[in-house]
Structure formats: structure tokens, C-alpha cells
Design an enzyme around this catalytic site. Structure first.
Site, mmCIF file in Angstrom:
data_model
loop_
_atom_site.group_PDB
_atom_site.id
_atom_site.type_symbol
_atom_site.label_atom_id
_atom_site.label_comp_id
_atom_site.label_asym_id
_atom_site.label_seq_id
_atom_site.Cartn_x
_atom_site.Cartn_y
_atom_site.Cartn_z
ATOM 1 N N HIS A 19 23.863 15.568 67.340
ATOM 2 C CA HIS A 19 25.157 15.675 66.664
ATOM 3 C C HIS A 19 25.210 16.873 65.718
ATOM 4 O O HIS A 19 26.263 17.477 65.552
ATOM 5 C CB HIS A 19 25.490 14.349 65.955
ATOM 6 N N HIS A 42 28.851 11.252 79.112
ATOM 7 C CA HIS A 42 28.219 9.951 78.812
ATOM 8 C C HIS A 42 28.591 9.617 77.378
ATOM 9 O O HIS A 42 27.844 9.935 76.441
ATOM 10 C CB HIS A 42 26.707 10.028 78.980
ATOM 11 N N SER A 134 29.499 10.696 69.705
ATOM 12 C CA SER A 134 30.013 12.012 70.109
ATOM 13 C C SER A 134 31.540 12.040 70.313
ATOM 14 O O SER A 134 32.172 13.029 69.920
ATOM 15 C CB SER A 134 29.281 12.513 71.354
ATOM 16 N N GLU A 154 32.604 6.906 80.492
ATOM 17 C CA GLU A 154 31.658 5.849 80.102
ATOM 18 C C GLU A 154 31.688 4.785 81.181
ATOM 19 O O GLU A 154 32.730 4.200 81.460
ATOM 20 C CB GLU A 154 32.028 5.264 78.731
ATOM 21 N N ASP A 182 31.856 7.628 86.747
ATOM 22 C CA ASP A 182 30.574 8.313 86.675
ATOM 23 C C ASP A 182 30.794 9.732 86.129
ATOM 24 O O ASP A 182 31.510 10.528 86.725
ATOM 25 C CB ASP A 182 29.981 8.367 88.084
ATOM 26 N N GLY A 183 30.160 10.019 85.004
ATOM 27 C CA GLY A 183 30.364 11.312 84.359
ATOM 28 C C GLY A 183 29.743 12.470 85.128
ATOM 29 O O GLY A 183 30.241 13.596 85.085
ATOM 30 N N ASP A 203 24.940 13.702 78.022
ATOM 31 C CA ASP A 203 24.019 12.934 77.172
ATOM 32 C C ASP A 203 23.677 11.600 77.827
ATOM 33 O O ASP A 203 24.016 10.536 77.316
ATOM 34 C CB ASP A 203 24.706 12.735 75.806
HETATM 35 N N1 SAM Z 1 27.050 10.596 73.841
HETATM 36 C C1 SAM Z 1 26.994 9.391 73.028
HETATM 37 C C2 SAM Z 1 26.888 9.789 71.574
HETATM 38 O O1 SAM Z 1 26.302 10.849 71.279
HETATM 39 O O2 SAM Z 1 27.415 9.074 70.744
HETATM 40 C C3 SAM Z 1 25.856 8.497 73.430
HETATM 41 C C4 SAM Z 1 25.773 8.206 74.894
HETATM 42 S S1 SAM Z 1 24.465 7.156 75.400
HETATM 43 C C5 SAM Z 1 23.048 8.122 75.133
HETATM 44 C C6 SAM Z 1 24.660 7.219 77.145
HETATM 45 C C7 SAM Z 1 25.845 6.418 77.671
HETATM 46 O O3 SAM Z 1 26.063 6.763 79.034
HETATM 47 C C8 SAM Z 1 25.662 4.920 77.641
HETATM 48 O O4 SAM Z 1 26.703 4.331 76.913
HETATM 49 C C9 SAM Z 1 25.722 4.492 79.119
HETATM 50 O O5 SAM Z 1 26.385 3.249 79.309
HETATM 51 C C10 SAM Z 1 26.520 5.608 79.733
HETATM 52 N N2 SAM Z 1 26.270 5.899 81.160
HETATM 53 C C11 SAM Z 1 25.138 5.694 81.869
HETATM 54 N N3 SAM Z 1 25.270 6.231 83.106
HETATM 55 C C12 SAM Z 1 26.503 6.808 83.155
HETATM 56 C C13 SAM Z 1 27.196 7.567 84.138
HETATM 57 N N4 SAM Z 1 26.635 7.835 85.335
HETATM 58 N N5 SAM Z 1 28.433 8.024 83.849
HETATM 59 C C14 SAM Z 1 29.000 7.759 82.633
HETATM 60 N N6 SAM Z 1 28.394 7.044 81.675
HETATM 61 C C15 SAM Z 1 27.153 6.589 81.929
#
Ligand code: SAM
Length: 330
Positions: A19, A42, A134, A154, A182-183, A203
Site C-alpha cells: 500500500h 484481486h 487497495s 473479486e 476472474d481478475g 495482488d
Molecule cells: N488487493 C487487496 C488489498 O490490497 O487490499 C487484497 C487482495 S487479497 C491478497 C487477494 C484476493 O483475491 C482475495 O480476496 C481472493 O478472494 C481474491 N481472488 C483469488 N483468486 C482470484 C481471481 N482469480 N480473480 C479475482 N479475485 C481472486
């Protein structure tokens, strides 16, 4: 389905690194008035309670953000945000040097979410300690820039629902889209963006081993479509070949595309297994992580070097603290 929930990890040392970097990058990108497209592939739930069950269970924020605000050189307004009974907080900084600009910016931005009135997106936190993920950090930095767009991916149903509800609190009319998709796959259809200016934050939780290869595939495709975008990838530094190879692969991709890169790492403890009082093996938890930025702002290296030197010292658990900021391709 995934078991990873960022609520357990919000405000930990990895979030501090990620961050602080995100804010410094976005501060630079928002100096220009031209529309900016931001993708958070993500996104997580968006906002977290550090005095809630998840954070209290893991205690990770106590060794991250909460430890930083307890440092002796923090401005009183920031230190007073740190709420209740924050245990095992140690002051590691003997001197009273003021926080480096990028660290100060990070601390002030997080603190703004805990003022009962003010510019924070979650004003009125009612005395609870809120930590912005984020999506809210990005939103905060895009305020007043109506032409910018933010897309949040997400996949976890519970976190996607919470994220939608959290985003709904923000001013109507802000250009934020929450996608329960899916991101890794979602990004490609938006590149290149019409304004030719974009920041992509990638992320993942790396809960699935395949995430490492998917990051590389996504970045390979993204750089082919839009080589001049700014890309930020967070990764864990753990004894696993895929994790070890990831930053090297990303640097190679950047160099092949003829683009500069910056890699910042933060280590707060040893990666070796320990033992508790009864002789049981104790896993150390995440000891270190990194952020690799492709097309970084030219100001980023100096800003992060100054901030991470202070952060590494403050967050050290034992003698293993370290940081590094390297760059290439200029
Ligand atoms: N970026 C966030 C932050 O800095 O506050 C934290 C994100 S966390 C490390 C990763 C997130 O990605 C989780 O909430 C998880 O559920 C989600 N996730 C996992 N695989 C994913 C995908 N293929 N596409 C989108 N989201 C996904």
C-alpha cells in the site's frame, strides 16, 4: 472454493509494503489530468476492521500497520488513532527522525479512514479501527477526478458481496465497477484503455500454485496489448520455486518489452521453522514479500528506499529485517 480471506492479513507487513508503493505510484499518476483507468485484479473486501475477530485472531496488523503508528516519531495525531489494547508492540526505532514522505503519506491516508469526519472514504468509523484495502486506497486517490475509472475484480462470493456493500457507501456517480469475475482473465478486454493511461494492481493470494503462472501469462498478454501501462505485482517471498522465479520472470518480460522495472522487497523475520516452549514446530508465517512495478514513476526508487529503510527497522522481528529496491531497463 478458496479459503483465503484477506481480513486475517489486513494491515500486515505485506500490506504496508504494497500500500505504501501503491500510494506513491498513484500520487505520481494523478499529477496529470488525463483520464486514468485503474484495475485491481484481486480486490478483496475493500475495508477491514483491525479490532474485529479476523484481525485479532491473526494478530498480523499488530506487527504491521499498528506497530508503525506506535513508533516514537509518529505525529501525535497518527499515534492516537491506534486503538485499544494493541499488544506486543515494540518500539524498534531509537531515534526521532520524522517519517519519510512515502511512509508519512501511507500513515496519513490510513489514519484518514479513522477520523469521524474528514476526507476518508469510511468517515464515521465509530471509534473502530478501520484499515482500507487497495480498492479504498485507490478510490481515495482518485477523488475529484471524474474521468478516471476503477475496475475491481473479486472472485470470493462473500468478499465480493462485502466489497459491493462497502463501495456502495461511496458517493454515487463515482466510476467504480465491482466484478465477481476472474481478475486474471478480466483484464485483457480493457487493454489498451482509450486514454492510453492505466495502472494495474495484481495482488493474488497465491493460494493456488497455478497463480504464479497465471500472473506471468496475464502480464505477457497485457504488455503485448499495452506496453506503456503501469503494472504492479505483489508476490510472497517464500521457499517455493514458483515464488522465487516470479520476479525474475517479470523482469524478463519487462526487458523484452523494452520497458523499465522496479523491484522492492521487505523482510521482517527469518523464514526458518521455530519451536515453541513444548518443542512443537512453529511455522514463521510470511517472512517477506515483494512488489514488482513495470513502468514505475521515476520518483519511486528514491521514495521507497527512504520509506522502506524506516519500515524495515520498525517492523523487524528479530535480526532478520531487510529491504531492497532495485531497478533496471532504464
Ligand atoms: N488487493 C487487496 C488489498 O490490497 O487490499 C487484497 C487482495 S487479497 C491478497 C487477494 C484476493 O483475491 C482475495 O480476496 C481472493 O478472494 C481474491 N481472488 C483469488 N483468486 C482470484 C481471481 N482469480 N480473480 C479475482 N479475485 C481472486
Amino acid at each position: 472454493m478458496f479459503s483465503y480471506r484477506h481480513a486475517f492479513h489486513a494491515g500486515n507487513h505485506a500490506d504496508v509494503l504494497k500500500h505504501t508503493t501503491l500510494i506513491a505510484v498513484l500520487r505520481h499518476l494523478t499529477q496529470k489530468n488525463t483520464a486514468l483507468q485503474v484495475f485491481d485484479t484481486h480486490a478483496g473486501a475493500g475495508l477491514y476492521r483491525l479490532d474485529g475477530d479476523y484481525a485479532q485472531t491473526s494478530g498480523e496488523a499488530a506487527d504491521g500497520y499498528l506497530r508503525l503508528v506506535q513508533q516514537p516519531n509518529m505525529p501525535p495525531a497518527l499515534a492516537s488513532q491506534a486503538l485499544p489494547a494493541i499488544h506486543h508492540v515494540a518500539n524498534k526505532r531509537p531515534d526521532s527522525t520524522p517519517p519519510a514522505p512515502a511512509l508519512q503519506d501511507y500513515l496519513e491516508l490510513v489514519a484518514s479512514f479513522n477520523r469521524s469526519s474528514g476526507s476518508g472514504g469510511s468517515s464515521g468509523s465509530g471509534g473502530h479501527l478501520v484499515y482500507p484495502g487497495s480498492p479504498f486506497i485507490i478510490d481515495h486517490l482518485l477523488q475529484g477526478r471524474d474521468r478516471d475509472r476503477l475496475k475491481l475484480y473479486e472472485l470470493h462470493p462473500t468478499d465480493a458481496k462485502t466489497l459491493r456493500a462497502n463501495i456502495a457507501q461511496l458517493d454515487a456517480g463515482r466510476q467504480i465497477t465491482v466484478l465477481q469475475e476472474d481478475g486474471f482473465d478480466g483484464l485483457k478486454k480493457f487493454l489498451p484503455p482509450p486514454s492510453r493511461r492505466a495502472l494495474v494492481l495484481c495482488d493474488p493470494s497465491y493460494e493456488l500454485k497455478t497463480d504464479y503462472a497465471r500472473v506471468v501469462a496475464m502480464m505477457t498478454d497485457a504488455l503485448q496489448r499495452f506496453a506503456t501501462g503501469t503494472y504492479m505485482v505483489w508476490y510472497p517471498i517464500i521457499p517455493r520455486p514458483e515464488a522465487h522465479d516470479l520476479p525474475r520472470k517479470l523482469k524478463t518480460l519487462a526487458l523484452r518489452a523494452g520497458r523499465p522495472w522496479l523491484n522492492a522487497t521487505l523482510t521482517v523475520k527469518s523464514s526458518k521453522l521455530g519451536h515453541d516452549d513444548e518443542g512443537e514446530v512453529v511455522r514463521p508465517g510470511l517472512p517477506a514479500s515483494g512488489v514488482l512495478v513495470i513502468n514505475p514513476p521515476h520518483t519511486l526508487k528514491a521514495l521507497l528506499t527512504a520509506a522502506l529503510s524506516q519500515i524495515a527497522q520498525a517492523l523487524a522481528q528479530g535480526k532478520h529485517q531487510a529491504f531492497e529496491v532495485t531497478s533496471g531497463g532504464h
